[in-house]
Design an enzyme around this catalytic site. Sequence first.
Site, PDB file in Angstrom:
ATOM      1  N   GLU A  65     -84.038  61.653 -17.422  1.00 18.91           N
ATOM      2  CA  GLU A  65     -85.285  62.430 -17.433  1.00 18.91           C
ATOM      3  C   GLU A  65     -85.015  63.919 -17.217  1.00 18.91           C
ATOM      4  O   GLU A  65     -85.700  64.775 -17.782  1.00 18.91           O
ATOM      5  CB  GLU A  65     -86.248  61.890 -16.381  1.00 18.91           C
ATOM      6  CG  GLU A  65     -86.938  60.590 -16.763  1.00 18.91           C
ATOM      7  CD  GLU A  65     -86.015  59.379 -16.720  1.00 18.91           C
ATOM      8  OE1 GLU A  65     -84.933  59.473 -16.097  1.00 18.91           O
ATOM      9  OE2 GLU A  65     -86.363  58.342 -17.315  1.00 18.91           O
ATOM     10  N   HIS A  92     -92.706  51.069 -11.718  1.00 21.04           N
ATOM     11  CA  HIS A  92     -93.387  51.332 -12.985  1.00 21.04           C
ATOM     12  C   HIS A  92     -94.901  51.454 -12.841  1.00 21.04           C
ATOM     13  O   HIS A  92     -95.634  51.299 -13.824  1.00 21.04           O
ATOM     14  CB  HIS A  92     -93.082  50.211 -13.986  1.00 21.04           C
ATOM     15  CG  HIS A  92     -91.626  50.007 -14.243  1.00 21.04           C
ATOM     16  ND1 HIS A  92     -90.847  49.194 -13.470  1.00 21.04           N
ATOM     17  CD2 HIS A  92     -90.802  50.545 -15.169  1.00 21.04           C
ATOM     18  CE1 HIS A  92     -89.598  49.214 -13.917  1.00 21.04           C
ATOM     19  NE2 HIS A  92     -89.542  50.026 -14.950  1.00 21.04           N
TER      20      HIS A  92
END
Length: 324
Positions: A60, A127
Amino acid sequence: MVEMTYGGAIRQALFTAMAADDDVYVFGEDVAKFGGVFGITKGLYEKFGPKRVKNTPLSEGAIIGEAIGAALYGLKPVAEIQFSDFITTAMSPLIDVAANYHYRNNASLPLVIRMPSGGGMRIGNFHSKCLEAWFYHVPGLKIVVPSTPRDAKGMLLAAIKDPDPVLFLEQKKLYYTVKEEVEEEYFEIPLGFARTVRAGSDLTLVTYGAMVGLGLEASQEASKQGISVEVIDLRTLTPLDEATLKTSLAKTHRAILLHEAVKRGGVGGDIASLLMENCFEDLAAPLLRVGAEFCPVPAAPALEDAYLPSVEKVLAAIDRVMKY
């Protein structure tokens, strides 16, 4: 007008933006031939090719770094963080570089970071988080949290055209559970304007994202008891539409702040303070917040249900405020 799901409207926005502007390109983990973990980028690779729809390594930090570099060189990058939870590994380039860029250099940095956010899908702690409060605290970032397909398409197109960094928090629980008629052609919904979803006179319920539907459900239940609840969808957290909030509170004199993120340290606490500082004389009762419990997101379905806000929790808050 065509009926679109929330996810389909986002996909439509990406197709529309890329067709209109060759500088727009999409990249992230598995977004190319696979079409993204939620299928949002399906078909983009076949339409626009490998130079404009790119897979990235599982990093990321590198994704945000590429977005910054591409924007500096005149492109309009739309980066995807596969789950918003993992933006934590890219905080330095996002906060220290992207958010401050305009202030330091008096120059724009047009980039969009799409991030599937939120829980309720039984996919566990890694998540399911809602981390918008961290970014709400940072000057220089715009934060968009659409709750409907039409808003998702129109606000993503506005975000891509925006000259500065925009975090686009997609509510993944809504991807394929809500649908409505949406214009097929290009249109934008300006950032920074809330929407009054339901008019009311007794109490203002301020919310955003996936909680808008829950707030509406609670307001309908409250109406059976003769309580008229005005539901406001913020749509963007930064810029925050303070005028709409103040106008509504001046009419109802009571307010509840509802969000899916944990209540402690959340956006609702800041908005409550803002209303206290500016609208104290309009208040007939204390401001209340409804948010998730202050614990990690549970994996067990029953525990996740207990952790998240519910209609019952909102109704209990409405009852408390109305009885004050």
